[in-house]
Scaffold this active site. Structure first.
Site, PDB file in Angstrom:
ATOM      1  NE  ARG A   1      91.483  47.901  39.509  1.00 40.03           N
ATOM      2  CZ  ARG A   1      90.997  47.961  40.623  1.00 40.03           C
ATOM      3  NH1 ARG A   1      91.669  47.909  41.760  1.00 40.03           N
ATOM      4  NH2 ARG A   1      89.689  47.559  40.759  1.00 40.03           N
TER       5      ARG A   1
ATOM      6  CE1 TYR B   1      85.189  46.038  47.279  1.00 43.29           C
ATOM      7  CE2 TYR B   1      87.276  45.820  46.347  1.00 43.29           C
ATOM      8  CZ  TYR B   1      86.217  46.399  47.010  1.00 43.29           C
ATOM      9  OH  TYR B   1      86.749  47.796  47.655  1.00 43.29           O
TER      10      TYR B   1
ATOM     11  CG  ASP C   1      93.289  45.139  43.729  1.00 50.50           C
ATOM     12  OD1 ASP C   1      93.845  44.423  44.146  1.00 50.50           O
ATOM     13  OD2 ASP C   1      92.880  46.145  43.911  1.00 50.50           O
TER      14      ASP C   1
ATOM     15  CG  HIS D   1      90.535  43.349  45.311  1.00 52.87           C
ATOM     16  ND1 HIS D   1      90.480  44.489  45.933  1.00 52.87           N
ATOM     17  CD2 HIS D   1      90.018  43.539  44.244  1.00 52.87           C
ATOM     18  CE1 HIS D   1      90.064  45.508  44.886  1.00 52.87           C
ATOM     19  NE2 HIS D   1      89.821  44.626  43.925  1.00 52.87           N
TER      20      HIS D   1
ATOM     21  CD  GLU E   1      95.754  47.047  43.876  1.00 53.72           C
ATOM     22  OE1 GLU E   1      95.904  47.485  42.561  1.00 53.72           O
ATOM     23  OE2 GLU E   1      95.218  47.601  44.795  1.00 53.72           O
TER      24      GLU E   1
ATOM     25  CD  GLU F   1      94.002  48.723  48.162  1.00 57.83           C
ATOM     26  OE1 GLU F   1      94.368  48.870  47.068  1.00 57.83           O
ATOM     27  OE2 GLU F   1      92.699  48.365  48.390  1.00 57.83           O
TER      28      GLU F   1
ATOM     29  NE  ARG G   1      97.834  49.743  45.254  1.00 61.56           N
ATOM     30  CZ  ARG G   1      96.933  50.543  44.550  1.00 61.56           C
ATOM     31  NH1 ARG G   1      97.309  51.199  43.671  1.00 61.56           N
ATOM     32  NH2 ARG G   1      95.761  50.624  44.635  1.00 61.56           N
TER      33      ARG G   1
ATOM     34  CD  GLU H   1      93.813  52.650  42.405  1.00 60.93           C
ATOM     35  OE1 GLU H   1      94.057  52.748  43.384  1.00 60.93           O
ATOM     36  OE2 GLU H   1      92.759  51.898  41.986  1.00 60.93           O
TER      37      GLU H   1
ATOM     38  CD1 TRP I   1      87.665  43.007  53.336  1.00 63.30           C
ATOM     39  CD2 TRP I   1      88.021  44.239  51.361  1.00 63.30           C
ATOM     40  NE1 TRP I   1      88.458  44.288  53.643  1.00 63.30           N
ATOM     41  CE2 TRP I   1      88.466  44.975  52.403  1.00 63.30           C
ATOM     42  CE3 TRP I   1      88.010  44.793  50.086  1.00 63.30           C
ATOM     43  CZ2 TRP I   1      89.299  46.081  52.211  1.00 63.30           C
ATOM     44  CZ3 TRP I   1      88.712  45.882  49.760  1.00 63.30           C
ATOM     45  CH2 TRP I   1      89.399  46.392  50.963  1.00 63.30           C
TER      46      TRP I   1
HETATM   47  O1  EZ4 Z   1      89.141  48.450  47.730  1.00 61.98           O
HETATM   48  O2  EZ4 Z   1      89.240  52.020  47.621  1.00 61.98           O
HETATM   49  O3  EZ4 Z   1      93.079  49.387  44.367  1.00 61.98           O
HETATM   50  N1  EZ4 Z   1      92.030  49.671  44.903  1.00 61.98           N
HETATM   51  C1  EZ4 Z   1      91.405  48.890  45.436  1.00 61.98           C
HETATM   52  C2  EZ4 Z   1      89.991  49.810  45.979  1.00 61.98           C
HETATM   53  C3  EZ4 Z   1      89.844  49.807  47.531  1.00 61.98           C
HETATM   54  C4  EZ4 Z   1      88.968  50.616  48.035  1.00 61.98           C
HETATM   55  C5  EZ4 Z   1      88.685  50.628  49.524  1.00 61.98           C
HETATM   56  O4  EZ4 Z   1      88.027  51.656  50.063  1.00 61.98           O
HETATM   57  O5  EZ4 Z   1      91.505  47.942  45.927  1.00 61.98           O
HETATM   58  O6  EZ4 Z   1      88.822  49.366  45.344  1.00 61.98           O
HETATM   59 CO    CO Z   2      93.305  47.484  45.732  1.00 59.49          CO
END
Ligand code: EZ4
Ligand code: CO
Length: 402
Positions: A147, A159, A210, A212, A236, A262, A283, A339, A402
């Site tokens: 990743r 982030y 990712d 996010h 993702e 997730e 996920r 992961e 976030w």
């Molecule tokens: O933001 O596990 O794909 N992984 C992620 C992680 C999550 C954290 C949240 O607790 O997006 O970094």
């Molecule tokens: Co994620």
């Protein structure tokens, strides 16, 4: 067999972990992960005030009925806190069942469909050059799936991009930090990043990314389309999963595979996504998705639509969840990738594990049940410390995902 007692173990070897320990009248106990990053005490309150007293006296072999007792039997359904508590109970009961029958968990779920499971590593760099070095380092450790996340020019801190620490940790002690985000800078930079990674490492590595949840559907469609030449394994969380219909727009524009969920906790978060084939990978992890009993149904449902697994596996999910997940992935037919980030060394003082990483894959031994134990004396040496995930604002100050 009867459940005689259960208790919660809260420990902080570098980060907080919540573990449920369920005792039986035959001397066998089971363990389940109940860690929900930043909301540890909310899960504990539900477990201690209701679930544990309600568990006592039940036959732990009845995993299906007990799951429904806590899901259907409770008026206020779903939600991450509730489903994490149910997952911990479910995991502990499957652990007991395996120990009772003297067989590893994967045998109870269909036996071995493979000998080892492919995992993906994290390469998080401060900028493009640093990220290329991080990819090189993960490749050198043997990973064949990576990743890739990078600091973005013009964004002070993105982030998921670690500081200098060797270990990945997105939560900070105390109340949430604020981070700032600029989608246009991100959308401009990402294709350049993946072009450089492909130019440097060729076509063989599986590359993942990712988002996010930070794009609108049309922004995500543009990103997925722009990344097509670099044939990613997946992107993702391109959009927030709450808007299931938003995925239709991305699908119209791109063949880049999509992984989502997730932060999901129930099959009902997935029904549109699965039945309309709007995603490619599930996920939702065991620990936040109601445990083995529920995830097995979700994954079997997904398999009918040729959707595979790619469960969340960051280090804020405990080694117990990881071990149970390896068993689960060993058994199912529609496994995709897992992961994996190694936990800090002190985590392994508390949790005694039975899995091993080698050449890009994880394997697990054949100890009965899940096969992970917790050293309670060690756990007690690391008391809980409040820690939270950051909040995110756009550069003009607007609260954002976030
Ligand atoms: O933001 O596990 O794909 N992984 C992620 C992680 C999550 C954290 C949240 O607790 O997006 O970094
Ligand atoms: Co994620």
């Amino acid at each position: 067999m009867k459940i005689t007692d259960a208790k919660v173990i809260l420990t902080c070897p570098g980060r907080n972990f919540v573990t449920l320990k369920v005792y039986t009248d035959q001397g066998i106990y089971g363990l389940g992960d109940a860690t929900l990053n930043g909301m540890e005490k909310a899960v504990i309150a539900f477990l201690e005030s209701y679930c544990i007293p309600a568990l006592i006296g039940k036959d732990p072999a009845n995993t299906e009925d007990i799951w429904h007792y806590f899901y259907k039997g409770v008026y206020w359904k779903r939600g991450s806190v509730t489903m994490t508590a149910i997952a911990a109970i479910d995991m502990a009961l499957w652990d007991i069942k395996g120990k009772m029958l003297q067989t590893p968990l994967y045998n109870l779920l269909g036996g071995k469909s493979r000998e080892r499971i492919m995992v993906y590593a994290h390469a998080n760099g401060k900028n493009l050059e640093d990220t290329l070095e991080k990819v090189e380092a993960e490749k050198a450790r043997g990973f064949i799936a990576i990743r890739v996340q990078s600091g973005i020019p013009g964004i002070s801190h993105a982030y998921g991009v670690a500081g200098d620490s060797k270990f990945y940790e997105p939560a900070h002690k105390g109340l949430p930090h604020t981070e700032f985000w600029d989608t246009s800078k991100y959308l401009h930079f990402l294709p350049r990043l993946f072009e450089s990674v492909r130019n440097s490492f060729g076509d063989d590595l599986h590359l993942l990314h990712d988002v996010h949840h930070r794009c609108t559907p049309i922004e995500a469609a543009r990103l997925a389309k722009d990344l097509e030449p670099y044939h990613l394994y997946w992107i993702e969380d391109p959009v927030t999963g709450e808007l299931q219909e938003g995925l239709r727009l991305i699908r119209k524009h791109s063949t880049t595979p999509i992984a989502i969920g997730e932060v999901f906790n129930s099959v009902y978060d997935y029904t549109t996504l699965i039945t309309e084939q709007l995603i490619d990978y599930i996920r939702m992890p065991l620990v936040h998705g109601g445990g083995i009993t529920h995830l097995k149904k979700v994954v079997d449902f997904a398999s009918i639509y040729h959707i595979s697994t790619g469960f969340h596996g960051a280090t804020d999910l405990s080694p117990l969840n990881l071990a149970a997940t390896i068993h689960f992935n060993m058994a199912i037919n529609n496994f995709g990738v897992q992961e994996y980030m190694p936990h800090q060394d002190i985590v392994h003082e508390v949790f005694k594990t039975n899995y091993q990483f080698k050449d890009g894959f994880l394997t697990i031994d054949d100890s009965p049940g899940i096969g992970v134990d917790i050293d309670e004396k060690k756990a007690a040496q690391y008391p809980y410390e409040m820690a939270c995930l950051p909040v995110n604002r756009k550069t003009d100050g607007t609260m954002f995902y976030w």
